[in-house]
Design an enzyme around this catalytic site. Sequence first.
Site, mmCIF file in Angstrom:
data_model
loop_
_atom_site.group_PDB
_atom_site.id
_atom_site.type_symbol
_atom_site.label_atom_id
_atom_site.label_comp_id
_atom_site.label_asym_id
_atom_site.label_seq_id
_atom_site.Cartn_x
_atom_site.Cartn_y
_atom_site.Cartn_z
ATOM 1 C CB SER A 211 -8.080 3.816 2.718
ATOM 2 O OG SER A 211 -7.237 3.154 3.638
ATOM 3 C CB SER B 191 -8.326 1.041 5.658
ATOM 4 O OG SER B 191 -8.938 2.303 5.658
ATOM 5 C CE LYS C 152 -3.963 1.977 2.517
ATOM 6 N NZ LYS C 152 -4.858 1.821 3.679
#
Lengths: 484, 472
Positions: free
Chosen positions: A149, A173, A74
Amino acid sequence: MTNYLDLSVTELHELLKKKEIKPIDLVEEAFARIEQRNDNAFITLNKEEAIRVAKELEEKEVDHILFGIPVAIKDNILTKDLRTTCASYMLNDFNPVVDATVVEKLKACHAIIIGKTNMDEFAMGSTGETSYFGPSKNPWNEKKVTGGSSSGSASAISSRSVAVALGSDTGGSIRQPASFCGLVGLKPTYGRVSRNGLVAFASSLDQIGPMTKNVSDNAIVLSVISGRDERDLTSSHVEVPDYTKFLNQDIKGMKIAVPRYYMSDVIDEEVRKQVEKMITLLQEHGAIVDYVDVHHMEHAISLYQIIALGEASSNLARFDGIRYGHLTESYDNIEELYKKTRSEGFGREVKRRIMIGSYVLSGENADIYYKKALKVRKALANSFAKAFEDYDLIIGPTNTNVAYDLGTKKDDALKSFYDDILTIPVNMAGLPGMSLPIGFNHEHLPIGMHIIGNYFEEGKIYTLASFIEQELKLELKPKEGETC
Amino acid sequence: MLVPTIGIEVHVELKSKAKVYSNSLNAFSPEANKNMTLIDYGYPGSLPVLNREVIDMALKACLALHCKINKEMHWDRKNYFYPDLPKGYQITQQDTPIGYDGYLEIEVNGKKKKIGIERIHIEEDTCKSIHSIAGTKLNFNRAGVPLIEIVSKPDMENGEEAKAYAETLRSILLYLGISDVKIEEGSMRCDTNVSLREEGSDKLGTKCEIKNIGSISNVARSIDFEIARQTKLLEAGETIKEQTRRFDDSTMETVLMREKETGNDYRYFPEPDIPYVILTDEEIEAVRKELPVLPNELKMKYRETGMSELAMNTVIANPELCAWLENLFTKVNPVITANLLTGDILSYLNKEKISLKDTKLEQDMLQDLVEALDKKEISSKQGKEILEILLTKGGNVKEIRKECGMEQISDDATLRKMITEVIENNKESVEDYKAGRDRAVKYLMGQIMKASKGQANPAKVNTLLLEMLQKY
């Protein structure tokens, strides 16, 4: 194109060990898949370096289960010399000089970093849509959001572009996009994984965790990335077990609680029915399942807005363009430098959250909101602790619904928070929680089940998850072009 | 009548090996940005670590100032934007200062007074901004240097008390060995709060804060100026506005910096990156045991020996001299030791601009010298001569005396011979003695010492002389 990345990490490891495939085969497949899919799962690709590393590994002994395995990271996790943007214009040109602890650990095992995945800007959002680089596509249905996210990591695993990925979870997330994209996502106990090198959103809630195709891969990655790190004082000294030892264990006699709040009628009926089916399945196999009350869960959104956004307003203060990141072109004084740099560098959602966070910490609001929120947070944690006196695990749905249409919640700042009402309580208490695929709705969109464990009892989560996975044997690879 | 109320906030840089929230070296460097890590730089993804040495140093200050200790403490973020603040917040202790509710005893004109300590907390220093026409540059060497802030209660009433407070505090911190406390170099910074109230009233007046006080004597000067300024305004019927002023040492006046903005809002909240620190009673006691004897305690001890106030104050103000005195304290006469240290030795050090360790004098040499003086084996004039040799060349006191003919004659036969000679030559004094005039003995003693060139053992001569006079 080959389909090696459909295989589990264990299967890939066997092939690599037997020299039936080379790391470069996996790396080439990964980049071919990414190029073919073009689903905006990645912000930055690490192609040249990944190929170089893969070639270099050919000379080396396959000495670890993650050796030669393609991973995605990420984009809020620092990677040395590999652009790390947090999906923000603010860090559009930011090339870290160090690796995050988790990246160091993956590199030490000779895992190969394929690229940096898309995400909501600074991890603020639950659709992937707040990214400066636009949303990622959900491989199950490209009109739907991936969730967020950790949108790009979810998309990349779901499309089998990489073997495993890392996400981060502040209020859901990892788990929410895992549930929307039909994969296994775990948010570890707070302190299980070092946050050193994770660009902070809400320091008391953030955790890095694995997002994988199956439970076994997840346990393998968690075993690698966990552990005390002297560079993160909140990381725990609790010993790290080999989490794969917890797979395929008997669940007979396991005591499982279902909070009534998790099964209320705000939950979509199909989702609820699917969870109920799981409850029956578990009972049939000797688990004891009871409905219980965990108090204060209903305050999750308020707690999140106060604590997470309060911390975020402070954590994002360092982005002023003076030492790194975007700096406005012209300014007459220091005040203007701040205003212009930050107005230009941050997107709308980030600015909105900084403003809310600053507000709740301002003057007497700190007492009215923040200090009170800390008390409620403690009460919520105590309520969970009470449930864990009698139960091994807590289950329920991960989300109130399945993936929804892109654009639906874009203009409703509050609504997007409501995606996380079931996941936020787990961050508030600092507990580990997983989203596990348990089926599909009538549109063939994945449904996720939430499995919550007591502190540092990720092992029990893996036991239950691997059992359900074995029982259901779901086809979790979206058919290409199925619904587009 | 208007009565001043004065409180002082003192920031002190601790001289720990590493910075407070990173493992960068905490040291002066002529090269900018030499002592810094990504943590000090406020790099994304970096987290503070906590330097345990800083806690122990702060704890020493708390215990020396009789503070209560927060055994369960956390850190807080003080949020504001400024280029010298890399993270956009300072990590400090707002809610749980390590120490609180202590006091410091000061002495002004022989009168003792306890000044309350409100709180002592740990925090970090900022970058140093270097302004030039080309723009502002930042030096991160200072970013994250540990500070303790010591906040007094508003217990002082005039500049003299404030100066005594700053001086006493400085000497205590110096003795604790936790800071250089050089106000001129910024390792100790004093900000004072001054207000005036009507005598007999509990209601405090509006306060003005004075910053940029560059020396201890300016503490008193700035306060005296400020008291006069405020008195004049109030007597003219004007009101005081809450403000920050700075002391200008060229005009010896305080100058307005800024009026207090309303709602200076630091958005404090607990620092989530640093877990609670729990101090156990054992840990606190271990630090307490390490505390050195502090200046005020030394003063009481020295006073009992009959040491002069001047010698006492001089030796206490100079830790190196004091360490010698402390080492020799139980071995030889402390009054003579202190007089030598603060007299000839100190003036030699000042003249040469060196410290004790740079001379050839060693503690055992000084011990022998004091002993010889105390037993009156040598005169003070001889002592001076020997000391000069010891400081410049070193050596053995006994040998120096031998070489310089300062060896004492204690041999009975030799002394008797000398005495007999003197008596023979001073018959009239013997008559005086027999007539009961004590003065005669003194005179004869003097003659004998003179004849021996000062080398005769005076105590022995005295005994022998009296004995011989009896028989005469």
